[in-house]
Design a protein around this motif. Sequence first.
Motif, PDB file in Angstrom:
ATOM      1  N   GLY A  57       1.085  -1.024  -0.439  1.00 53.49           N
ATOM      2  CA  GLY A  57       0.061  -0.016  -0.099  1.00 53.49           C
ATOM      3  C   GLY A  57       0.727   1.373  -0.310  1.00 53.49           C
ATOM      4  N   THR A  58       0.176   1.926  -0.298  1.00 55.55           N
ATOM      5  CA  THR A  58       1.163   3.642  -0.226  1.00 55.55           C
ATOM      6  C   THR A  58       0.515   4.495   1.516  1.00 55.55           C
ATOM      7  N   VAL A  59       2.017   5.091   2.222  1.00 50.65           N
ATOM      8  CA  VAL A  59       2.523   5.334   3.025  1.00 50.65           C
ATOM      9  C   VAL A  59       1.902   6.885   3.266  1.00 50.65           C
ATOM     10  N   GLU A  60       0.685   6.570   3.709  1.00 50.08           N
ATOM     11  CA  GLU A  60      -0.449   7.815   4.112  1.00 50.08           C
ATOM     12  C   GLU A  60      -0.026   8.885   5.580  1.00 50.08           C
ATOM     13  N   GLU A  61       0.489   7.944   6.485  1.00 49.80           N
ATOM     14  CA  GLU A  61       1.489   8.796   7.259  1.00 49.80           C
ATOM     15  C   GLU A  61       2.560   8.302   8.180  1.00 49.80           C
ATOM     16  N   ALA A  62       3.167   9.273   8.581  1.00 48.47           N
ATOM     17  CA  ALA A  62       4.576   8.964   8.943  1.00 48.47           C
ATOM     18  C   ALA A  62       4.910   9.604   9.723  1.00 48.47           C
ATOM     19  N   GLY A  63       4.906   9.307  10.864  1.00 43.83           N
ATOM     20  CA  GLY A  63       6.095  10.767  11.821  1.00 43.83           C
ATOM     21  C   GLY A  63       5.347  10.830  13.211  1.00 43.83           C
ATOM     22  N   TRP A  64       4.784  11.655  14.224  1.00 44.78           N
ATOM     23  CA  TRP A  64       4.767  11.895  15.356  1.00 44.78           C
ATOM     24  C   TRP A  64       2.747  11.734  15.339  1.00 44.78           C
ATOM     25  N   SER A  65       2.301  10.881  16.706  1.00 41.18           N
ATOM     26  CA  SER A  65       0.703  10.623  15.976  1.00 41.18           C
ATOM     27  C   SER A  65       0.238  12.136  17.547  1.00 41.18           C
ATOM     28  N   PRO A  66      -0.323  12.489  17.448  1.00 38.91           N
ATOM     29  CA  PRO A  66      -1.208  13.337  18.103  1.00 38.91           C
ATOM     30  C   PRO A  66      -1.866  13.024  18.869  1.00 38.91           C
ATOM     31  N   ARG A 108      11.874   4.193  15.573  1.00 41.50           N
ATOM     32  CA  ARG A 108      12.729   4.557  14.810  1.00 41.50           C
ATOM     33  C   ARG A 108      11.704   4.210  13.039  1.00 41.50           C
ATOM     34  N   ILE A 109      11.465   5.189  12.361  1.00 37.09           N
ATOM     35  CA  ILE A 109      10.532   5.198  10.967  1.00 37.09           C
ATOM     36  C   ILE A 109      11.421   4.965  10.078  1.00 37.09           C
ATOM     37  N   VAL A 110      11.162   4.367   8.988  1.00 32.67           N
ATOM     38  CA  VAL A 110      12.087   4.193   8.019  1.00 32.67           C
ATOM     39  C   VAL A 110      10.793   4.782   6.620  1.00 32.67           C
ATOM     40  N   ALA A 111       9.570   4.158   6.016  1.00 33.18           N
ATOM     41  CA  ALA A 111       9.293   4.615   5.708  1.00 33.18           C
ATOM     42  C   ALA A 111       8.854   6.390   5.565  1.00 33.18           C
ATOM     43  N   ARG A 112       8.746   6.857   3.899  1.00 31.76           N
ATOM     44  CA  ARG A 112       8.398   8.165   4.321  1.00 31.76           C
ATOM     45  C   ARG A 112       6.383   8.279   3.422  1.00 31.76           C
ATOM     46  N   PRO A 113       5.941   9.465   3.580  1.00 32.23           N
ATOM     47  CA  PRO A 113       4.777   9.423   2.909  1.00 32.23           C
ATOM     48  C   PRO A 113       4.881   9.693   2.175  1.00 32.23           C
ATOM     49  N   GLY A 114       3.831   8.688   1.452  1.00 29.11           N
ATOM     50  CA  GLY A 114       3.729   9.437  -0.109  1.00 29.11           C
ATOM     51  C   GLY A 114       4.427   7.764  -1.029  1.00 29.11           C
ATOM     52  N   GLN A 115       5.072   6.791  -0.145  1.00 32.88           N
ATOM     53  CA  GLN A 115       6.164   6.124  -0.778  1.00 32.88           C
ATOM     54  C   GLN A 115       4.724   4.584  -0.486  1.00 32.88           C
ATOM     55  N   TYR A 116       5.088   3.712  -1.821  1.00 31.79           N
ATOM     56  CA  TYR A 116       4.802   2.995  -1.820  1.00 31.79           C
ATOM     57  C   TYR A 116       5.488   1.726  -1.522  1.00 31.79           C
ATOM     58  N   VAL A 117       5.111   0.846  -0.210  1.00 31.68           N
ATOM     59  CA  VAL A 117       5.678  -0.250   0.109  1.00 31.68           C
ATOM     60  C   VAL A 117       4.970  -2.021  -0.386  1.00 31.68           C
ATOM     61  N   GLU A 118       5.927  -2.669   0.006  1.00 32.83           N
ATOM     62  CA  GLU A 118       5.102  -3.828  -1.215  1.00 32.83           C
ATOM     63  C   GLU A 118       4.770  -4.945   0.717  1.00 32.83           C
ATOM     64  N   ARG A 119       4.266  -5.444   0.579  1.00 34.19           N
ATOM     65  CA  ARG A 119       3.540  -6.650   1.605  1.00 34.19           C
ATOM     66  C   ARG A 119       5.056  -6.985   2.297  1.00 34.19           C
ATOM     67  N   GLY A 120       5.523  -7.175   3.559  1.00 31.02           N
ATOM     68  CA  GLY A 120       6.850  -7.435   4.336  1.00 31.02           C
ATOM     69  C   GLY A 120       8.062  -6.320   3.881  1.00 31.02           C
ATOM     70  N   GLN A 121       7.181  -5.321   3.519  1.00 37.15           N
ATOM     71  CA  GLN A 121       8.726  -4.282   3.421  1.00 37.15           C
ATOM     72  C   GLN A 121       9.271  -3.868   4.572  1.00 37.15           C
ATOM     73  N   LEU A 122      10.260  -3.170   4.840  1.00 38.19           N
ATOM     74  CA  LEU A 122      10.641  -2.645   6.326  1.00 38.19           C
ATOM     75  C   LEU A 122      10.407  -0.750   6.178  1.00 38.19           C
ATOM     76  N   ILE A 123       9.334  -0.504   7.443  1.00 39.94           N
ATOM     77  CA  ILE A 123       8.536   0.590   7.126  1.00 39.94           C
ATOM     78  C   ILE A 123       9.186   1.461   8.916  1.00 39.94           C
ATOM     79  N   GLY A 124       9.309  -0.032   9.478  1.00 41.10           N
ATOM     80  CA  GLY A 124      10.276   0.723  11.034  1.00 41.10           C
ATOM     81  C   GLY A 124      10.114  -0.173  12.482  1.00 41.10           C
ATOM     82  N   TYR A 125      10.967  -0.468  13.288  1.00 41.84           N
ATOM     83  CA  TYR A 125      11.413  -0.628  14.378  1.00 41.84           C
ATOM     84  C   TYR A 125      10.685  -0.515  15.998  1.00 41.84           C
TER      85      TYR A 125
END
Length: 412
Positions: A332-341, A365-382
């Motif tokens: 899917g597409t990264v919709e949000e990546a950052g601090w949550s209020p 720590r976050i690896v993915a970036r907003p708007g990035q398309y990621v595959e199933r099983g792709q690293l997005i953070g820790y």
Amino acid sequence: MPIHEVLSGALATGVLSLPFGIPQAGLPKSAEIAVAAPAKKGWALYTVQPGDTLSAIAARFGVEAKAIMWSSGITSVALHPGDVLRIPLTDLATDAAHLPPGVREYTVRSGDTVESVARRFDLTPLGLISANPALDSLDRLEVGSTLYIPTGEAGLLLQLKKGETIKDLAARYGLSVAKVAKANALKSPTEVSAGDFILLPGVQAKATYSKLLALQTAERKAREEEARRQQLEAQRLEAERQAKLEAQRKQQAEQARQQALQRQQAQARSRQQSQSEVRRANYVVAAAGYRYPVTNFVITTYFGQRGAYQRVHTGIDLAAPMGTPIYAARAGTVEEAGWSPYGYGLHVMLNHGGAVETLYGHMSRIVARPGQYVERGQLIGYVGSTGWSTGPHCHFEVRVNGVPRNPLAYLP
């Protein structure tokens, strides 16, 4: 004139006169034989007035209370204003009865007993009974009745009967006439008449006292037995009340147990249904390529209500060591990546299309970036413990049209 008519007329007048023509051998012509007047017999009707007592009425008419009860057909000394009594008439003198100088009258008060009255006048109960041998109880004294109190020499106080003399009483009780006369301040035996009271000095009514003592003991035993009976009855009623309360408590406990069992059964059915729905969903969504976002984890919190006073948990918590990699559960597409209020700390939200989103919270720590398309099983953070967290874990959510759903329904 027939002789029986003469006798009848004589009895009516009280004097028998011998008529002419009847032999009068040995009697002078003017001789008359005095015959006692006929006894006054019959009843007087008396209407009870307020404040009257049986003993007071008996004393007023100079008769015994028991005689009034017998004549009037009553069995209780209790009187009511308006009652009509039949007072038996006697031939006793109507003057007040003579009392010896060493005897006084006492009117019974409420609460009096033989013992309390005797103590008040420094007498023994036997001494008081001897002065009142007609008493029928040591405890039950009628209020308003009269007791005779010896203030001088003690003895037996009797009322002189018709035809009875002091000599008769003295002989009966083994006393000298002189001693009886002295105790009663009499100068002559003719000073007293029927109905007067005579004190027999030194004589005690021991038999009467013993009988009253036995009656008192029997009455007290009867009262104690009645008290025991009432106590046992009260205990029985209390036991019945306690048994009833215990039965009610058991019934309530059984109802509560049944209700709890029904709730447990309902919850079990709900869990079974939920698990069934999850299993059915797994078959559907497994083809869509969902996977767990971390490996080697422990689920510490499940989706749903956590407690009566806690918020609904909108996902599942996957506990893992700090720094464990977090992978996209589906492409899917990264919709949000950052601090949550909203307490998720460092988080990532992926949009999978069809109004379906996944959220990964509390990262270190976050690896993915907003708007990035990621595959199933792709690293997005820790894995981390940022935001509202009590330890390192990955909070994983599945949302459909913005509404959280149970993630277990979408995982293989």
